[in-house]
Design an enzyme around this catalytic site. Structure first.
Site: not given
Ligand code: DQA
Length: 148
Positions: A101, A75, A108, A11-12, A19, A78, A99, A88, A24, A112, A81
């Site tokens: 980020h 990635n 942070r 998401p996002n 953003r 959120a 994983e 699963d 980022y 998180r 978290h």
């Molecule tokens: C993120 C870190 C996450 O905490 C956050 O919600 C994101 C981006 C990162 O790439 O730093 O959406 O995954």
């Protein structure tokens, strides 16, 4: 043998570029994906990328990867978290799982600091901005068995 890497964006992340650029960076998701795909291709891998703002889409993509991909780079935004369901799903994928980020969640806000995914992935790369994706690919290259 499949040489496909599944790259998942949660998401996002479709908002990257505008953003919170101070956190980022200013690269768009398309730019991250293009760089990752080009670098993977140079090593003989194809990349399938999915971005979704919906948890179930990501879970179903992980299920599908069991038949089609040698590794997953995720990635989860959120969902990292909060999503035990995504954790699963990832647990049932046998290949390398990285994983990734852009930021360093451990440095942070407290919410998180928990990653539901960290216990089921091969390892986590966080905090290196766009370079996090380069390092994630490097990890895949080291972990995926060679074909010859
Ligand atoms: C993120 C870190 C996450 O905490 C956050 O919600 C994101 C981006 C990162 O790439 O730093 O959406 O995954």
């Amino acid at each position: 043998m499949s040489r496909e890497i599944l790259l998942l964006s949660g998401p996002n992340l479709d908002e990257l570029g505008t953003r919170s650029p101070e956190i980022y960076g200013t690269d768009t998701l398309d730019q991250h994906v293009q760089r990752f795909s080009d670098a993977a291709k140079a090593h003989g891998f194809s990349v399938r990328h999915l971005q979704s703002n919906f948890e179930g889409d990501l879970i179903e993509a992980v299920h599908g990867a069991r038949a089609s991909s040698v590794a997953i780079v995720i990635n989860a935004g959120a969902l990292t978290h909060s999503s035990w369901a995504l954790a699963d799903a990832l647990a049932s994928f046998d290949g390398p799982k990285i994983e990734v980020h852009l930021s360093n969640p451990a440095a942070r806000e407290p919410f998180r600091h928990l990653s539901t995914l960290s216990g089921v992935v091969s390892g986590t790369i966080a905090g290196f901005g766009a370079t996090s994706y380069d390092l994630a690919l490097d990890a895949v290259l080291r972990l995926v068995p060679t074909t010859d």
